[in-house]
Motif scaffolding. Structure first.
Motif, PDB file in Angstrom:
ATOM      1  N   ARG A 143       0.847  -1.199   0.000  1.00  0.00           N
ATOM      2  CA  ARG A 143       0.000   0.000   0.000  1.00  0.00           C
ATOM      3  C   ARG A 143       0.880   1.246   0.000  1.00  0.00           C
ATOM      4  O   ARG A 143       2.093   1.137   0.178  1.00  0.00           O
ATOM      5  CB  ARG A 143      -0.847   0.026   1.270  1.00  0.00           C
ATOM      6  CG  ARG A 143      -1.855  -1.105   1.331  1.00  0.00           C
ATOM      7  CD  ARG A 143      -2.597  -1.040   2.640  1.00  0.00           C
ATOM      8  NE  ARG A 143      -3.713  -1.966   2.648  1.00  0.00           N
ATOM      9  CZ  ARG A 143      -4.691  -1.915   3.540  1.00  0.00           C
ATOM     10  NH1 ARG A 143      -4.700  -0.985   4.481  1.00  0.00           N
ATOM     11  NH2 ARG A 143      -5.679  -2.784   3.497  1.00  0.00           N
ATOM     12  N   TYR A 151     -10.887   8.762   0.914  1.00  0.00           N
ATOM     13  CA  TYR A 151     -11.429   7.995  -0.211  1.00  0.00           C
ATOM     14  C   TYR A 151     -11.153   6.509  -0.027  1.00  0.00           C
ATOM     15  O   TYR A 151     -11.916   5.663  -0.445  1.00  0.00           O
ATOM     16  CB  TYR A 151     -10.804   8.463  -1.532  1.00  0.00           C
ATOM     17  CG  TYR A 151     -11.408   9.734  -2.067  1.00  0.00           C
ATOM     18  CD1 TYR A 151     -12.777   9.811  -2.334  1.00  0.00           C
ATOM     19  CD2 TYR A 151     -10.618  10.854  -2.317  1.00  0.00           C
ATOM     20  CE1 TYR A 151     -13.328  10.977  -2.828  1.00  0.00           C
ATOM     21  CE2 TYR A 151     -11.168  12.015  -2.809  1.00  0.00           C
ATOM     22  CZ  TYR A 151     -12.527  12.082  -3.058  1.00  0.00           C
ATOM     23  OH  TYR A 151     -13.077  13.229  -3.542  1.00  0.00           O
ATOM     24  N   SER A 152      -9.970   6.220   0.582  1.00  0.00           N
ATOM     25  CA  SER A 152      -9.648   4.799   0.752  1.00  0.00           C
ATOM     26  C   SER A 152      -8.793   4.630   2.000  1.00  0.00           C
ATOM     27  O   SER A 152      -8.294   5.609   2.562  1.00  0.00           O
ATOM     28  CB  SER A 152      -8.907   4.283  -0.478  1.00  0.00           C
ATOM     29  OG  SER A 152      -7.519   4.333  -0.275  1.00  0.00           O
ATOM     30  N   ASN A 153      -8.652   3.404   2.416  1.00  0.00           N
ATOM     31  CA  ASN A 153      -7.722   3.158   3.530  1.00  0.00           C
ATOM     32  C   ASN A 153      -6.534   2.324   3.043  1.00  0.00           C
ATOM     33  O   ASN A 153      -5.945   1.564   3.795  1.00  0.00           O
ATOM     34  CB  ASN A 153      -8.432   2.485   4.719  1.00  0.00           C
ATOM     35  CG  ASN A 153      -8.910   1.094   4.365  1.00  0.00           C
ATOM     36  OD1 ASN A 153      -8.874   0.717   3.200  1.00  0.00           O
ATOM     37  ND2 ASN A 153      -9.347   0.338   5.358  1.00  0.00           N
ATOM     38  N   MET A 154      -6.194   2.510   1.776  1.00  0.00           N
ATOM     39  CA  MET A 154      -5.099   1.723   1.184  1.00  0.00           C
ATOM     40  C   MET A 154      -3.726   2.306   1.560  1.00  0.00           C
ATOM     41  O   MET A 154      -2.922   2.673   0.697  1.00  0.00           O
ATOM     42  CB  MET A 154      -5.265   1.667  -0.338  1.00  0.00           C
ATOM     43  CG  MET A 154      -6.463   0.813  -0.754  1.00  0.00           C
ATOM     44  SD  MET A 154      -6.327  -0.888  -0.140  1.00  0.00           S
ATOM     45  CE  MET A 154      -5.136  -1.532  -1.281  1.00  0.00           C
TER      46      MET A 154
END
Ligand code: PA5
Length: 314
Positions: free
Chosen positions: A175, A224-227
């Motif tokens: 990530r 927007y994401s937890n990447m």
């Protein structure tokens, strides 16, 4: 490295130290700036650009660091700053900057050639610390440097394992990495970012407490994401710093972000900075090895440098 300590010196009463350089050379300025704050040296301003501020004058000592001696921004900085201050020191292994130093009698600190800039951080850093020490502007003494080298060689036995674990953590999650710590380890996070960028070929984001709590923290309300994966770095002897990093840890935990903790080792700030630098260096090279990548090659920087002149020269 320390054998040459302080053999070259400058004379004068300086108001401040201006250090210019890019990338693996510019980070040397960041380190000197933070060390000077901690160990009560001259005020230091770091420039990673071709642009020279108006306020520089003859009361300032200007140090330009460029490992290759050919970096466009650093040469452009010299071209402009030489009309503002006569106190110029060049730190380089080669290239046009070495040539200009010889032609113009600039103080020149020669760094061993044939390496890549980021590997030469210790020699560039030590040569500047030595010059400042023998010129009456001590930040870190020769003994402190020798003690730190001894500590890194004999005082820690699990550094390679820790570096390997860190590389595996990053590779397992694949990530975007966030390198997070507390002041005054901001410069170590920048170094870590640069090492993972250049050796492992991955992008990295940096966050530093307490500034982190005043903007980025809000972004975690609706990301927007937890990447992301986070590497949390702290000095165990800094109660406030450690508590701030633990606070950050809980914010990331609530978002289910995988986290890896790095506890800095060393008996003083200088040793902790060197310990962290070595850890990130080894981890970034190990990550390159895991990914089957050549850590030394930086094709994109080469490509940029090949056209940099056409961007800057109008
Ligand atoms: O690590 C690298 O190779 C780069 O970040 C370089 O240091 C950067 O491009 C500046 O080059 P130089 O250090 O030769 O001035």
């Amino acid at each position: 490295m320390v054998n040459e300590w302080g053999k070259i010196r400058v004379s004068g009463r300086f108001r401040l130290l201006v250090i210019a350089g890019m990338g693996g050379s510019g980070i040397v300025g960041d380190y000197i700036a933070r060390l000077s704050e901690i160990y009560n040296g001259l005020p230091v301003i770091v420039y990673k650009t071709h642009m020279v501020p108006e306020f520089i004058n003859d009361r300032d000592l200007v140090i330009i660091v460029s490992y290759s001696g050919n970096t466009h921004e650093s040469i452009a900085f010299l071209e402009k700053v030489k009309n503002k201050s006569r106190n110029i020191v060049i730190v380089s292994s080669n290239g046009l900057l070495e040539k200009y130093s010889l032609e113009n009698n600039y103080v020149f600190l020669k760094i061993p050639s044939g390496m890549v800039p980021r590997i030469s951080l210790p020699s560039m850093l030590v040569s500047i610390l030595g010059l400042l020490d023998s010129s009456g502007y001590t930040i870190v003494s020769r003994d402190t440097v020798i003690d730190a080298i001894d500590f890194l060689k004999h005082g820690i036995n699990d550094l390679e394992k820790k570096a390997g674990d860190l590389a595996c953590f990053i590779n397992e999650w694949k990530r975007l990495v966030i390198l997070a710590s507390h002041y005054p380890y901001d410069v170590l996070m920048i170094r870590g970012k640069n090492e993972f960028n250049e050796n492992s070929k991955i992008p990295v984001k940096v966050e530093i407490a307490p500034e982190w709590m005043h903007n980025d923290i809000v972004g975690w309300e609706k990301p927007y994401s937890n990447m992301y994966s986070v590497i949390l770095v702290f000095d165990p002897d800094d109660r406030v710093g450690k508590t701030l990093v633990e606070y950050m840890d809980r914010v990331y935990e609530r978002k289910d972000i995988p986290r890896y903790r790095v506890v800095l080792k060393g008996r003083n700030y200088f040793e902790k900075l060197m310990y962290g630098s070595l850890l990130f260096g080894l981890a970034s090279v190990e990550l390159a090895r895991i990914r089957g990548i050549d850590p030394l090659e930086t094709i994109s920087i080469k490509e940029y440098k090949s056209i940099a002149n056409s961007i800057f020269v109008s």
